[in-house]
Design an enzyme around this catalytic site. Structure first.
Site, PDB file in Angstrom:
ATOM      1  N   SER A 137      -0.258  -6.975   1.544  1.00  0.00           N
ATOM      2  CA  SER A 137       0.246  -8.341   0.762  1.00  0.00           C
ATOM      3  C   SER A 137       1.498  -8.579   1.363  1.00  0.00           C
ATOM      4  O   SER A 137       2.147  -8.185   2.003  1.00  0.00           O
ATOM      5  CB  SER A 137       0.345  -7.861  -0.724  1.00  0.00           C
TER       6      SER A 137
ATOM      7  N   THR B 231       3.582   0.273   0.668  1.00  0.00           N
ATOM      8  CA  THR B 231       4.485   0.258  -0.309  1.00  0.00           C
ATOM      9  C   THR B 231       3.862   1.411  -1.423  1.00  0.00           C
ATOM     10  O   THR B 231       4.948   2.074  -2.100  1.00  0.00           O
ATOM     11  CB  THR B 231       4.443  -1.126  -1.096  1.00  0.00           C
TER      12      THR B 231
ATOM     13  N   HIS C 225       7.757  -5.451  12.124  1.00  0.00           N
ATOM     14  CA  HIS C 225       8.030  -6.587  11.448  1.00  0.00           C
ATOM     15  C   HIS C 225       9.348  -7.265  12.092  1.00  0.00           C
ATOM     16  O   HIS C 225      10.387  -7.827  11.281  1.00  0.00           O
ATOM     17  CB  HIS C 225       8.326  -6.668   9.857  1.00  0.00           C
TER      18      HIS C 225
ATOM     19  N   ASP D  36      -0.701  -6.045  10.566  1.00  0.00           N
ATOM     20  CA  ASP D  36      -0.287  -5.631   9.031  1.00  0.00           C
ATOM     21  C   ASP D  36      -1.430  -6.311   7.892  1.00  0.00           C
ATOM     22  O   ASP D  36      -0.978  -6.604   7.097  1.00  0.00           O
ATOM     23  CB  ASP D  36       0.989  -6.253   8.920  1.00  0.00           C
TER      24      ASP D  36
HETATM   25 ZN    ZN Z   1       5.497  -3.107   6.458  1.00  0.00          ZN
END
Ligand code: ZN
Length: 385
Positions: A286, A98, A223, A282
Site C-alpha cells: 500500500s 509492515t 525506496h 514494491d
Molecule cells: Zn517498504
C-alpha cells in the site's frame, strides 16, 4: 522445443541478430541461424523486427498482500499472475512488510509455491518490518538455511515511524544470522532494508559496517528515491553498497519522489557503478501518505508493470542504452541474489524470455520454457482471474 527466429538479442548485453532454441525449461541453443532439429516437435516463432530481452526479476513484491495502515479495509490483495505477465516479470521475491502482526510468513511461502505452480519463478525474504522479526523456524538464519524458497531477510524498516527502531547491535545480529544462514543454505542471505522518511536513513548501515565485520553488500536498501534528501545520501552510499529504486510509488507522490528512470540516470552520472543499481516495484504494497500529525490522508497500491515502464523510460526519456537500463531489472538482481539461472539470455539458463516491438510492447513472453504471451495475447492467467 520452441525456436525464436531472427531476434535482436539483448542478453542484457547486445548480441546481435540470433535464433534462440528452448527445450523444456532451458535455453538450448543461441546462434546466427538454427535449423529445426529433425525428429522432434518444434514450434517456430518469427521475431523479425523484434527484440528479445531476459524476463525481468522483481525482487520486492508483497505477493501475499500487505498494507493495512489505514485499518482492516486498507489491506491489499495478493499478487495475481497477470500482474507479472503484463510487466514481463518472470521471477519475483516476496516479502511480508509492515504487517508482521496479523499476516504470516507461512502465507507468503504458500504464495511462492502457488506462483511456481502457475509457471513463474518465485522466492521470498523471511521477516517483516519489525526487529525482533518473525521467522518460521527459531530464527531467520534457520529459515534461510532450511527453507529452499527463502533467500534472505526483509524488508526490515529503518528511519520510519512504522519501524521498531533496531539498535546497531540488533541490526548487526540480524545481518550476521542472515549471513550465516545464507552460507549454510548456499544462498545470498541478504538483508532487504526499507528506508523510511527519517533523516540519514543509511546511518544505521554505516554504523553496522563500522562496528562489525559485516560488509555493505550484506544489505539491499530500497525506496532510495522516495525523497530528495534520501536520494542525495544514496548517491554517496551507492558507491559502497547496493541501492534499490522503487518504481511503483511513482507518480503517487510526485511532489517528493525522484522519478525511477531519472534516478537511474542521475546515479550513473554521479559515479554509482551500474552493478550496484537495481529497481523493484514494491507491488501490492500500500502507498500510504500521512500528514504532519500522522493522519492517513491517501492510500494507493503498486503493480509490477511499473518496473517495465520505468526501465523503458530510462531508455526513451533518459537516453540510456537498453543494455544498461535492462541490467537494473535483470542481471544485477540475479547477481546480488545469487539467481544463477536467471537474469541473462545464455546457454542452459532458464528460458525466461520477453520479446518486445519497437513501441516497447510485449509481443511474446516465456517463463520456464512455457509460452505465457503470444502475439500480444496473454495465454495464461491465475486460477481465480
Ligand atoms: Zn517498504
Amino acid at each position: 522445443m520452441i525456436l525464436f527466429k531472427n531476434c535482436e538479442v539483448y542478453a542484457p548485453h547486445y548480441m546481435g541478430k540470433k535464433d534462440i532454441l528452448t527445450a523444456g525449461t532451458r535455453i538450448l541453443g543461441i546462434a546466427g541461424q538454427i535449423t529445426k532439429p529433425d525428429g522432434v516437435e518444434v514450434k517456430t516463432i518469427d521475431c523479425t523486427g523484434l527484440r528479445m530481452i531476459p524476463g525481468l526479476i522483481d525482487s520486492h513484491v508483497h505477493i501475499a498482500g500487505a498494507g493495512g495502515e489505514g485499518g482492516p479495509a486498507s489491506r491489499t490483495p495478493e499478487l495475481q499472475l497477470s500482474h507479472m505477465l503484463e510487466a514481463g516479470v518472470t521471477s519475483v521475491v516476496g516479502c511480508l512488510g509492515t504487517d508482521g502482526m496479523t499476516r504470516s510468513l507461512q502465507a507468503v511461502l504458500m504464495k511462492v509455491k502457488a506462483l511456481r505452480q502457475e509457471g513463474v519463478s518465485a522466492w521470498m525474504f523471511t521477516g517483516s518490518y519489525q526487529v525482533p522479526t518473525p521467522s518460521m523456524f527459531d530464527d531467520v538464519g534457520q529459515d534461510i538455511a532450511l527453507i529452499e524458497e527463502v533467500i534472505g531477510v526483509g524488508e526490515i524498516a529503518l528511519s520510519d515511524h512504522r519501524s521498531s527502531n533496531p539498535t546497531t547491535a540488533e541490526l548487526s545480529k540480524l545481518a550476521a544470522h542472515a549471513r550465516v544462514g545464507g552460507m549454510l543454505g548456499g544462498k545470498c542471505g541478504i538483508v532487504n532494508i526499507h528506508l523510511g522518511d527519517g533523516k540519514s536513513p543509511f546511518k544505521p548501515l554505516y554504523q553496522v559496517v563500522a562496528n562489525t565485520e559485516i560488509k555493505f553488500k550484506q544489505f539491499l536498501p530500497t525506496h532510495i528515491n522516495r525523497n530528495d534528501y534520501i536520494f542525495e545520501d544514496a548517491k554517496i552510499y551507492g558507491k559502497k553498497g547496493y541501492v534499490d529504486i522503487t518504481a511503483s510509488s511513482y507518480p503517487y507522490f510526485p511532489e517528493y519522489e525522484i522519478k525511477p528512470s531519472k534516478a537511474i540516470a542521475i546515479l550513473l552520472s554521479e559515479g554509482v557503478p551500474i552493478e550496484h543499481i537495481t529497481m523493484t516495484s514494491d507491488a501490492c504494497g500500500s502507498l500510504p501518505d500521512f500528514d504532519e500529525k500522522g493522519n492517513l490522508v491517501k492510500l494507493e497500491m503498486g503493480y509490477p508493470r511499473s518496473v517495465f515502464t520505468e526501465m523503458v523510460d530510462a531508455v526513451v526519456a533518459e537516453k540510456l542504452p537498453l543494455e544498461v537500463a535492462l541490467k537494473t531489472v535483470t542481471s544485477n538482481i540475479a547477481d546480488i541474489l545469487w539467481f544463477k539461472q536467471k537474469g541473462r539470455i545464455d546457454l542452459n539458463k532458464d528460458a525466461d524470455l520477453v520479446v518486445i516491438n519497437d513501441k516497447y510492447e510485449i509481443v511474446h513472453m516465456m517463463a520456464m520454457g512455457q509460452l505465457m504471451t503470444e502475439a500480444g495475447t496473454m495465454l495464461k492467467k491465475g486460477n481465480y482471474e
